[in-house]
Design a protein around this motif. Structure first.
Motif, PDB file in Angstrom:
ATOM      1  N   HIS A  63      -2.689  -4.077  10.750  1.00  0.00           N
ATOM      2  CA  HIS A  63      -2.091  -3.119   9.821  1.00  0.00           C
ATOM      3  C   HIS A  63      -3.042  -2.963   8.640  1.00  0.00           C
ATOM      4  CE1 HIS A  63       1.832  -2.903  11.869  1.00  0.00           C
ATOM      5  NE2 HIS A  63       1.589  -4.167  12.170  1.00  0.00           N
ATOM      6  N   VAL A  64      -3.521  -1.745   8.445  1.00  0.00           N
ATOM      7  CA  VAL A  64      -4.549  -1.475   7.447  1.00  0.00           C
ATOM      8  C   VAL A  64      -4.030  -0.442   6.451  1.00  0.00           C
ATOM      9  CG1 VAL A  64      -6.901  -0.668   7.053  1.00  0.00           C
ATOM     10  CG2 VAL A  64      -6.357  -1.956   9.133  1.00  0.00           C
ATOM     11  N   ALA A  65      -4.004  -0.813   5.171  1.00  0.00           N
ATOM     12  CA  ALA A  65      -3.620   0.116   4.110  1.00  0.00           C
ATOM     13  C   ALA A  65      -4.858   0.869   3.642  1.00  0.00           C
ATOM     14  CB  ALA A  65      -2.988  -0.645   2.952  1.00  0.00           C
ATOM     15  N   PHE A  66      -4.717   2.159   3.386  1.00  0.00           N
ATOM     16  CA  PHE A  66      -5.857   2.918   2.868  1.00  0.00           C
ATOM     17  C   PHE A  66      -5.393   3.875   1.785  1.00  0.00           C
ATOM     18  CE2 PHE A  66      -4.239   5.739   6.174  1.00  0.00           C
ATOM     19  CZ  PHE A  66      -4.411   7.006   5.642  1.00  0.00           C
ATOM     20  N   LEU A  67      -6.319   4.222   0.906  1.00  0.00           N
ATOM     21  CA  LEU A  67      -6.026   5.166  -0.166  1.00  0.00           C
ATOM     22  C   LEU A  67      -5.867   6.548   0.434  1.00  0.00           C
ATOM     23  CD1 LEU A  67      -5.706   5.853  -3.150  1.00  0.00           C
ATOM     24  CD2 LEU A  67      -8.202   5.997  -3.320  1.00  0.00           C
ATOM     25  N   SER A  74      -7.200   1.670  17.383  1.00  0.00           N
ATOM     26  CA  SER A  74      -6.021   0.889  17.772  1.00  0.00           C
ATOM     27  C   SER A  74      -5.377   0.197  16.582  1.00  0.00           C
ATOM     28  CB  SER A  74      -6.397  -0.151  18.834  1.00  0.00           C
ATOM     29  OG  SER A  74      -6.748   0.490  20.040  1.00  0.00           O
ATOM     30  N   ALA A  75      -6.022   0.229  15.420  1.00  0.00           N
ATOM     31  CA  ALA A  75      -5.427  -0.322  14.205  1.00  0.00           C
ATOM     32  C   ALA A  75      -4.393   0.656  13.661  1.00  0.00           C
ATOM     33  CB  ALA A  75      -6.505  -0.589  13.162  1.00  0.00           C
ATOM     34  N   HIS A  76      -3.329   0.119  13.067  1.00  0.00           N
ATOM     35  CA  HIS A  76      -2.298   0.950  12.444  1.00  0.00           C
ATOM     36  C   HIS A  76      -2.690   1.190  10.985  1.00  0.00           C
ATOM     37  CE1 HIS A  76       0.211   0.477  15.969  1.00  0.00           C
ATOM     38  NE2 HIS A  76       0.125  -0.832  15.865  1.00  0.00           N
ATOM     39  N   CYS A  77      -3.083   2.407  10.658  1.00  0.00           N
ATOM     40  CA  CYS A  77      -3.532   2.748   9.309  1.00  0.00           C
ATOM     41  C   CYS A  77      -2.410   3.441   8.540  1.00  0.00           C
ATOM     42  CB  CYS A  77      -4.766   3.643   9.374  1.00  0.00           C
ATOM     43  SG  CYS A  77      -6.200   2.831  10.147  1.00  0.00           S
ATOM     44  N   ILE A  78      -2.087   2.893   7.350  1.00  0.00           N
ATOM     45  CA  ILE A  78      -0.970   3.399   6.562  1.00  0.00           C
ATOM     46  C   ILE A  78      -1.487   3.917   5.226  1.00  0.00           C
ATOM     47  CG2 ILE A  78       1.304   2.851   5.625  1.00  0.00           C
ATOM     48  CD1 ILE A  78      -0.046   0.241   7.797  1.00  0.00           C
ATOM     49  N   PRO A  79      -1.187   5.178   4.868  1.00  0.00           N
ATOM     50  CA  PRO A  79      -1.685   5.734   3.599  1.00  0.00           C
ATOM     51  C   PRO A  79      -0.841   5.290   2.407  1.00  0.00           C
ATOM     52  CG  PRO A  79      -0.420   7.395   4.776  1.00  0.00           C
ATOM     53  CD  PRO A  79      -0.467   6.186   5.672  1.00  0.00           C
ATOM     54  N   GLU A 123      -1.689   0.529  -5.264  1.00  0.00           N
ATOM     55  CA  GLU A 123      -0.727   0.275  -4.187  1.00  0.00           C
ATOM     56  C   GLU A 123      -1.409  -0.360  -2.982  1.00  0.00           C
ATOM     57  OE1 GLU A 123       1.676   3.624  -3.168  1.00  0.00           O
ATOM     58  OE2 GLU A 123       2.070   4.155  -5.259  1.00  0.00           O
ATOM     59  N   VAL A 124      -2.636   0.053  -2.705  1.00  0.00           N
ATOM     60  CA  VAL A 124      -3.367  -0.546  -1.587  1.00  0.00           C
ATOM     61  C   VAL A 124      -3.618  -2.022  -1.856  1.00  0.00           C
ATOM     62  CG1 VAL A 124      -5.534  -0.540  -0.285  1.00  0.00           C
ATOM     63  CG2 VAL A 124      -4.463   1.631  -0.906  1.00  0.00           C
ATOM     64  N   PHE A 125      -4.115  -2.337  -3.042  1.00  0.00           N
ATOM     65  CA  PHE A 125      -4.370  -3.739  -3.401  1.00  0.00           C
ATOM     66  C   PHE A 125      -3.075  -4.546  -3.367  1.00  0.00           C
ATOM     67  CE2 PHE A 125      -8.488  -2.367  -4.549  1.00  0.00           C
ATOM     68  CZ  PHE A 125      -9.273  -3.472  -4.852  1.00  0.00           C
ATOM     69  N   ARG A 126      -2.001  -3.980  -3.896  1.00  0.00           N
ATOM     70  CA  ARG A 126      -0.723  -4.696  -3.944  1.00  0.00           C
ATOM     71  C   ARG A 126      -0.170  -4.946  -2.541  1.00  0.00           C
ATOM     72  NH1 ARG A 126       1.484  -1.381  -7.022  1.00  0.00           N
ATOM     73  NH2 ARG A 126       0.720  -2.326  -8.948  1.00  0.00           N
ATOM     74  N   GLY A 148       0.827  -9.240   1.511  1.00  0.00           N
ATOM     75  CA  GLY A 148       0.885  -9.523   2.936  1.00  0.00           C
ATOM     76  C   GLY A 148       1.478  -8.410   3.761  1.00  0.00           C
ATOM     77  N   GLY A 149       1.797  -7.275   3.128  1.00  0.00           N
ATOM     78  CA  GLY A 149       2.335  -6.141   3.864  1.00  0.00           C
ATOM     79  C   GLY A 149       1.311  -5.503   4.790  1.00  0.00           C
ATOM     80  N   ALA A 150       0.040  -5.649   4.471  1.00  0.00           N
ATOM     81  CA  ALA A 150      -1.055  -5.166   5.321  1.00  0.00           C
ATOM     82  C   ALA A 150      -2.091  -6.271   5.435  1.00  0.00           C
ATOM     83  CB  ALA A 150      -1.690  -3.906   4.733  1.00  0.00           C
ATOM     84  N   HIS A 151      -2.763  -6.333   6.581  1.00  0.00           N
ATOM     85  CA  HIS A 151      -3.795  -7.350   6.763  1.00  0.00           C
ATOM     86  C   HIS A 151      -5.026  -7.049   5.914  1.00  0.00           C
ATOM     87  CE1 HIS A 151      -1.494  -7.612  10.646  1.00  0.00           C
ATOM     88  NE2 HIS A 151      -1.537  -8.882  10.302  1.00  0.00           N
TER      89      HIS A 151
END
Length: 366
Positions: free
Chosen positions: A96-100, A118-123, A129-132, A137-140
């Motif tokens: 799970h990958v958070a991105f700006l 295949s990674a789950h990318c979440i905007p 918010e990405v750092f937080r 632990g919400g994103a790897h």
């Protein structure tokens, strides 16, 4: 059957045979990846097991490029292996990958380039918010822009490292290409309205001036919003955005690579909470705070010169505390585990108000 058809049949039969071998080997690799996950969980525990190793993946991709003999280009072979590794990693543990954000921007494209599709990318709406999300632990991992070749360093991203205790785990460089997109197939004819963000306008202004000086330019918040507005307005409306946006919104690309600078690129950082081992070609980033005095920066840089360590970047930022302090973000070649790098860090530690190691990580491969 003609002679041509006979020759083609032989070649196609050969391709089918190779495809079966590739298919079998891919499944063998996937099963091996599953066994890797089992071994890690056995010895590390399912909660603490580390499945993604940036240094290991960088080494694999470098070897792929080194042994490549063509006719496929090195980067194309590495891109294929990147996706194979992404699929196999998803069998071990879905990433799970958070991105700006927003969705469809170049940061998402950078995230997919680094982690595979295949990674789950979440905007997320902001770098904060990405750092937080990563720290909680919400994103790897998270992906944030740090530097553009034409517009310089993203200062806000640098400042976030003062507030969050996260580590730089990797970097990815992305060539920025903007295209003209529209919902119909009229090409470059009858264009009256152009939707695009301010940053995109600054990177494509000369091309637009030479091709559509009279068309109305309407600024929006993102390339994805530009695409939505082009669809909504219909005839005569176009968006300036990436190929990813074209795919997401099923728009036609009617002009490619309209950037004023053909080598325009952006560097992105991968942030996480793990220390990364040596890959053989690494970079280290630090934040140092010093007392303001004449020659303060020179004294810092003298340590790197003495130990023959090459700097790859330096940026000055105001310190959070009193005005008598200054902060410097410094990138340099080498890994913090190396003895000569440790000597430099020890010397800097003794001469600064604060030294924060932001991370050692593999130099971008793709």
């Amino acid at each position: 059957m003609s002679d041509q058809e006979k020759e083609l049949k032989l070649l196609r039969d050969q391709i089918d045979s190779i495809d079966r071998q590739i298919h079998g080997l891919l499944n063998d690799r996937a099963r091996c990846a599953q066994h890797v996950a089992e071994v890690k969980e056995k010895y590390q525990g399912s909660k603490d097991a580390v499945f993604y190793r940036p240094e290991r993946e960088a080494q694999v991709l470098r070897r792929v490029m080194e042994r490549n003999e063509g006719p496929l280009a090195d980067h194309e072979v590495a891109r294929l292996f990147r996706e194979v590794m992404s699929v196999c990693l998803a069998l071990e543990k879905p990433m799970h990958v958070a991105f700006l954000g927003p969705e469809g921007n170049f940061t998402q494209q950078a995230a997919s380039k680094h982690f595979g599709h295949s990674a789950h990318c979440i905007p997320f709406n902001s770098g904060d918010e990405v750092f937080r999300e990563v720290e909680s632990g919400g994103a790897h991992y998270g992906v944030v822009p740090i530097e553009n070749s034409s517009e310089g360093v993203v200062s806000h991203t640098l400042d976030l490292f003062k507030r969050f205790n996260l580590t730089i785990c990797g970097e990815v460089e992305l060539r920025i290409h903007h295209h003209v997109l529209r919902a119909d197939d009229l090409g470059l004819d009858q264009i009256t309205r152009i939707y695009l963000p301010q940053q995109t306008l600054s990177q494509c202004r000369s091309w637009l001036d030479s091709h559509f000086l009279s068309a109305e330019r309407i600024l929006v918040n993102s390339n994805a919003e530009a695409a939505r507005m082009a669809i909504k307005q219909g005839a005569g409306a176009v968006a300036i955005a990436s190929e990813l946006v074209a795919d997401l919104y099923q728009l036609n690309v009617v002009a490619r690579n309209i950037d004023d600078q053909s080598d325009n690129s952006t560097r992105y950082l991968i942030i996480g909470d793990q220390e990364v081992g040596e890959s053989g070609q690494d970079k280290t980033s630090i934040l140092v705070t010093v007392r303001d005095k004449s020659g303060a920066l020179y004294e810092l840089l003298e340590h790197f010169h003495k130990h023959k360590i090459s700097l790859t970047g330096i940026e000055t930022r105001p310190a959070n505390s009193e005005n008598s302090h200054s902060a410097f973000y410094i990138d340099f070649e080498g890994h913090a585990a190396n003895k000569h790098i440790q000597k430099v860090l020890q010397e800097l530690q003794s001469e600064t108000v604060e030294l924060k190691l932001l991370g050692s990580y593999p130099v971008a491969v793709l």
